[in-house]
Motif scaffolding. Sequence first.
Motif, short mmCIF file in Angstrom:
data_model
loop_
_atom_site.label_atom_id
_atom_site.label_comp_id
_atom_site.label_asym_id
_atom_site.label_seq_id
_atom_site.Cartn_x
_atom_site.Cartn_y
_atom_site.Cartn_z
N VAL A 23 0.46 -1.31 -0.02
CA VAL A 23 0.18 -0.27 0.09
C VAL A 23 0.89 1.42 -0.24
CG1 VAL A 23 -1.63 -1.25 1.27
CG2 VAL A 23 0.04 -0.19 2.52
N VAL A 24 0.07 2.26 -0.25
CA VAL A 24 0.94 4.08 -0.23
C VAL A 24 0.83 4.29 1.54
CG1 VAL A 24 0.42 6.14 -0.55
CG2 VAL A 24 0.53 4.28 -2.52
N LEU A 25 2.29 4.10 2.40
CA LEU A 25 2.46 4.98 3.38
C LEU A 25 1.70 5.77 4.04
CD1 LEU A 25 5.36 2.64 4.74
CD2 LEU A 25 2.78 1.46 4.32
N VAL A 26 2.56 6.77 3.21
CA VAL A 26 2.93 7.95 3.18
C VAL A 26 2.35 8.63 1.93
CG1 VAL A 26 3.15 10.26 4.12
CG2 VAL A 26 3.51 8.12 5.84
N SER A 37 1.75 -0.38 14.50
CA SER A 37 1.79 -2.00 14.37
C SER A 37 3.28 -2.46 13.06
CB SER A 37 0.89 -2.87 13.56
OG SER A 37 0.85 -2.51 12.01
N ALA A 38 3.92 -3.34 12.70
CA ALA A 38 5.32 -3.31 11.99
C ALA A 38 4.87 -3.27 10.93
CB ALA A 38 5.53 -5.10 12.32
N THR A 39 5.47 -2.60 10.24
CA THR A 39 5.66 -2.03 8.93
C THR A 39 6.94 -1.82 8.03
OG1 THR A 39 4.25 -0.07 9.77
CG2 THR A 39 4.77 -0.08 7.47
N THR A 40 6.72 -2.85 7.01
CA THR A 40 7.86 -3.16 6.08
C THR A 40 7.56 -1.57 4.85
OG1 THR A 40 7.37 -5.33 6.18
CG2 THR A 40 8.82 -4.92 4.46
N LEU A 41 8.89 -1.06 5.25
CA LEU A 41 8.91 -0.99 3.82
C LEU A 41 9.61 -1.17 2.61
CD1 LEU A 41 10.98 1.66 6.06
CD2 LEU A 41 8.52 1.61 5.84
N SER A 42 8.95 -1.06 1.44
CA SER A 42 9.84 -1.17 0.45
C SER A 42 9.97 -0.37 -0.38
CB SER A 42 8.54 -2.11 -0.32
OG SER A 42 6.94 -1.04 -0.68
N SER A 91 -2.27 11.73 1.63
CA SER A 91 -2.61 10.80 2.17
C SER A 91 -1.71 9.83 3.20
CB SER A 91 -3.20 9.96 0.94
OG SER A 91 -1.77 9.22 0.05
N SER A 92 -2.26 8.82 3.89
CA SER A 92 -1.72 7.58 4.19
C SER A 92 -2.75 6.99 4.75
CB SER A 92 -1.49 8.48 5.46
OG SER A 92 -2.37 8.92 6.42
N ALA A 93 -1.48 5.53 4.85
CA ALA A 93 -2.55 4.46 5.22
C ALA A 93 -3.18 4.65 6.56
CB ALA A 93 -1.42 3.28 4.76
N ARG A 139 15.00 20.03 -6.30
CA ARG A 139 13.21 20.20 -6.18
C ARG A 139 12.38 18.51 -6.78
NH1 ARG A 139 12.45 24.49 -11.19
NH2 ARG A 139 14.22 24.97 -10.47
N TYR A 140 11.67 18.27 -5.44
CA TYR A 140 10.54 17.96 -6.23
C TYR A 140 9.82 18.17 -6.58
CZ TYR A 140 13.38 14.72 -2.82
OH TYR A 140 14.80 14.10 -2.57
N VAL A 141 8.59 16.99 -7.53
CA VAL A 141 7.67 17.58 -8.43
C VAL A 141 6.85 16.81 -8.23
CG1 VAL A 141 8.80 19.79 -10.58
CG2 VAL A 141 8.58 17.55 -10.42
N GLY A 142 5.47 17.11 -8.20
CA GLY A 142 3.71 15.97 -8.26
C GLY A 142 3.84 15.65 -6.83
N LYS A 143 3.74 13.74 -6.89
CA LYS A 143 3.77 13.20 -5.43
C LYS A 143 5.14 12.66 -5.46
CE LYS A 143 -0.48 12.86 -5.94
NZ LYS A 143 -1.64 13.28 -5.30
N ILE A 144 4.86 12.82 -3.53
CA ILE A 144 6.59 12.16 -3.02
C ILE A 144 5.52 10.75 -2.23
CG2 ILE A 144 7.80 12.26 -1.39
CD1 ILE A 144 7.91 15.70 -1.86
N THR A 145 6.06 9.68 -2.85
CA THR A 145 4.94 8.16 -2.46
C THR A 145 6.57 7.22 -1.47
OG1 THR A 145 4.14 8.16 -4.00
CG2 THR A 145 3.76 6.80 -3.02
N LEU A 146 5.66 6.87 -0.19
CA LEU A 146 6.62 5.72 0.08
C LEU A 146 5.35 4.85 0.17
CD1 LEU A 146 8.60 4.75 2.19
CD2 LEU A 146 7.13 5.49 4.54
#
Length: 182
Positions: free
Chosen positions: A23-26, A92-97, A40-42, A171-178
Amino acid sequence: ITNRMRTFSILAIAILHLVVCQVVLVEYDAIEASFLTASSSAAGIIPGVFERGSGIYERATNNAFNSAGFSSTLSHAVGFAEYLEFGFTTSSATTLSSFVFTHRSSGSGPNQLSFQVSIDGGAFAQFATGAPTGTGTVGLHVDFAPGTVATTSAKIRIYPYGASAHQGTYRYVGKITLNGII
């Protein structure tokens, strides 16, 4: 069923579970600002702000999170807090991908990136490197090492460095997604 078939079946189920549950975490929308709040965030994820370290500064640009004040070396960038940072807390345990974003560097801006992570309040450790490609706007997908799991919190820092001039921008443009797995 042979042992080989049983092993293959278990592996296939594990891979399917990873694909289905990612899922999109953040996620952040990159805009001109001194810091960004998550768009947004999960469920179960409490996002922090996306912000600059004290060693760099905001550089006005429409529709982008633009920064300047970068160094030529990673050691200087780390020593003088020249980073971009965001994170989250979780119960809860969260795996970063993976970490996905669109970015751009000016001609005199940073030409190298160091991605570092702090898990559950631990020390920051580099998990990947990258480089802006010329001065065009390009997407970048960065993977975390398999098994990167946070049980209470995670912070991600991006150290842009290799600037030929202190006024060079990144710079960052658009979305930044974890992305990850809860």
